[in-house]
Design an enzyme around this catalytic site. Structure first.
Site, PDB file in Angstrom:
ATOM      1  N   GLU A 115     -19.699  15.326 -19.781  1.00 33.40           N
ATOM      2  CA  GLU A 115     -18.229  16.137 -19.522  1.00 33.40           C
ATOM      3  C   GLU A 115     -17.322  15.148 -18.993  1.00 33.40           C
ATOM      4  O   GLU A 115     -17.555  14.363 -18.166  1.00 33.40           O
ATOM      5  CB  GLU A 115     -18.478  17.227 -18.569  1.00 33.40           C
ATOM      6  CG  GLU A 115     -17.185  18.012 -18.259  1.00 33.40           C
ATOM      7  CD  GLU A 115     -17.311  18.984 -17.051  1.00 33.40           C
ATOM      8  OE1 GLU A 115     -16.329  19.932 -17.019  1.00 33.40           O
ATOM      9  OE2 GLU A 115     -18.415  19.037 -16.407  1.00 33.40           O
ATOM     10  N   LYS A 168     -13.747  24.520 -23.485  1.00 29.32           N
ATOM     11  CA  LYS A 168     -14.474  25.450 -22.432  1.00 29.32           C
ATOM     12  C   LYS A 168     -13.800  26.692 -22.586  1.00 29.32           C
ATOM     13  O   LYS A 168     -12.749  26.698 -22.268  1.00 29.32           O
ATOM     14  CB  LYS A 168     -14.381  24.495 -21.105  1.00 29.32           C
ATOM     15  CG  LYS A 168     -15.187  25.300 -19.935  1.00 29.32           C
ATOM     16  CD  LYS A 168     -15.240  24.247 -18.881  1.00 29.32           C
ATOM     17  CE  LYS A 168     -16.099  24.924 -17.760  1.00 29.32           C
ATOM     18  NZ  LYS A 168     -16.260  24.100 -16.399  1.00 29.32           N
ATOM     19  N   CYS A 199     -20.346  22.213 -18.282  1.00 31.56           N
ATOM     20  CA  CYS A 199     -20.870  22.627 -17.055  1.00 31.56           C
ATOM     21  C   CYS A 199     -21.456  24.033 -16.912  1.00 31.56           C
ATOM     22  O   CYS A 199     -22.301  24.293 -17.606  1.00 31.56           O
ATOM     23  CB  CYS A 199     -19.474  22.311 -16.232  1.00 31.56           C
ATOM     24  SG  CYS A 199     -19.859  22.065 -14.347  1.00 31.56           S
TER      25      CYS A 199
END
Length: 343
Positions: free
Chosen positions: A99, A157, A209
């Protein structure tokens, strides 16, 4: 949700076997046996099937501490490190970076990305890179994954971190943050339903994440996805239990979806997790390196992938209704109008 229900049921049944009289004790023991025996029996089934030949993948871990990553004087060293690590991985069908691997917005290192793409294509590799980007048309910041194959595909995301990626505060607080030179600009969440990434001839269900903490997040892509990929930056947590807990969360996603999960993190724990939830390979935490191994793409749906959380939620609502009705029902003594004190 299902695991939570079975843990609560197990705890209640265990207490009942120790404290309740004969008939109830037997019933509680049968509940315990059904939960744990049933779990073992169901684990013997292979809910998904191999799809195609195994392919070689490489996961890149830069191991750059969070307090150094964004310092201007360390920027070039970070770019150089990932260039060299990526060259070690060339030849793998899929190469995954963590990430926000590089300390800049995607348009600021466009030439660098093009150079990595040319190198990868020359060696038959596709790249999956975690990047931060700015959408000039919509004037929005996004935390994204870029898949560089025959075509470029993006994943944005969806579940952003409060006070990390967006600030749920009223306008006057945001004005004060701006005045105090504090971070105040929100990132924008991606669309709830996004197609799988395409790389290495595979379709990958992606998360960034702690999105992998939400089991239902992946359900929409599992009919297509043959692999899972998670890119993360656990450098925030240092040498604590959090990176290890996050790895356990990722293992749960692989198990309940019946897919191999490729997990690339900035400083650990980078790992390849099998469809049974077991860690197949991993890189030592806090050390730069490249993990290269073979993985099997898979198709098919586990029971959870088919039904999601609906059965468990429905069961809990049913139990709640039964409990409410039982609580409102008059006892035998109340029907007779006679009450006896309890001891």
């Amino acid at each position: 949700y299902g695991l939570s229900v079975f843990v609560v049921m197990s705890a209640g049944a265990l207490v009942a076997t120790l404290r309740e009289p004969g008939g109830k004790r037997l019933m509680a023991a049968l509940v315990l046996a059904a939960i744990w025996g049933g779990g073992w029996w169901l684990s013997q089934f292979d809910w998904t099937q191999r799809s195609g030949e195994p392919l070689t993948v490489s996961l890149v871990q830069g191991a750059i501490s969070q307090d150094l990553k964004w310092q201007k004087e360390n920027r070039e060293a970070t770019f150089d490190l990932y260039r060299e690590l990526n060259r070690k991985a060339l030849g793998s069908r899929i190469i995954v970076w963590p990430e926000a691997a590089l300390p800049a917005l995607a348009h600021e290192f466009d030439d660098y990305l093009k150079e990595r793409y040319r190198e990868a294509q020359a060696k038959g590799s596709d790249l999956i890179i975690g990047v931060l980007r700015y959408d000039f048309d919509r004037k929005q910041y996004r935390n994204s994954i870029l898949a560089m194959s025959d075509q470029l595909t993006w994943y944005d995301k969806r579940r952003l971190v409060p006070f990390g990626e967006f600030f749920p505060v009223p306008p006057f607080v945001r004005d004060w943050m701006k005045l105090m030179s504090l971070p105040y600009v929100d990132m924008t969440a991606g669309q709830p339903e996004q197609p799988p990434l395409q790389a290495g001839g595979q379709k990958l269900g992606a998360t960034i994440c702690y999105e992998d903490a939400y089991g239902s997040q992946q359900l929409g892509v599992l009919k297509q996805a043959t692999l899972l990929v998670n890119v993360s930056n656990d450098a925030w947590f240092g040498d604590s239990t959090a990176p290890h807990q996050h790895l356990e969360i990722a293992r749960m996603r692989a198990l309940e979806d019946g897919r191999t999960l490729l997990r690339a993190t900035n400083d650990g724990i980078t790992a390849v997790i099998g469809p049974d939830g077991r860690v197949l390979e991993k890189i030592q935490q806090f050390e730069p390196g490249v993990l290269t191994t073979k993985v099997e793409p898979r198709i098919g749906l586990t029971p959870y992938a088919r039904a999601g959380n609906v059965p468990v939620v429905a069961l809990c609502l049913f139990w709640l209704l039964i409990g409410l009705l039982a609580a409102r029902a008059p006892t035998g003594a109340a029907k007779r109008g006679r009450f006896e004190p309890s001891i």
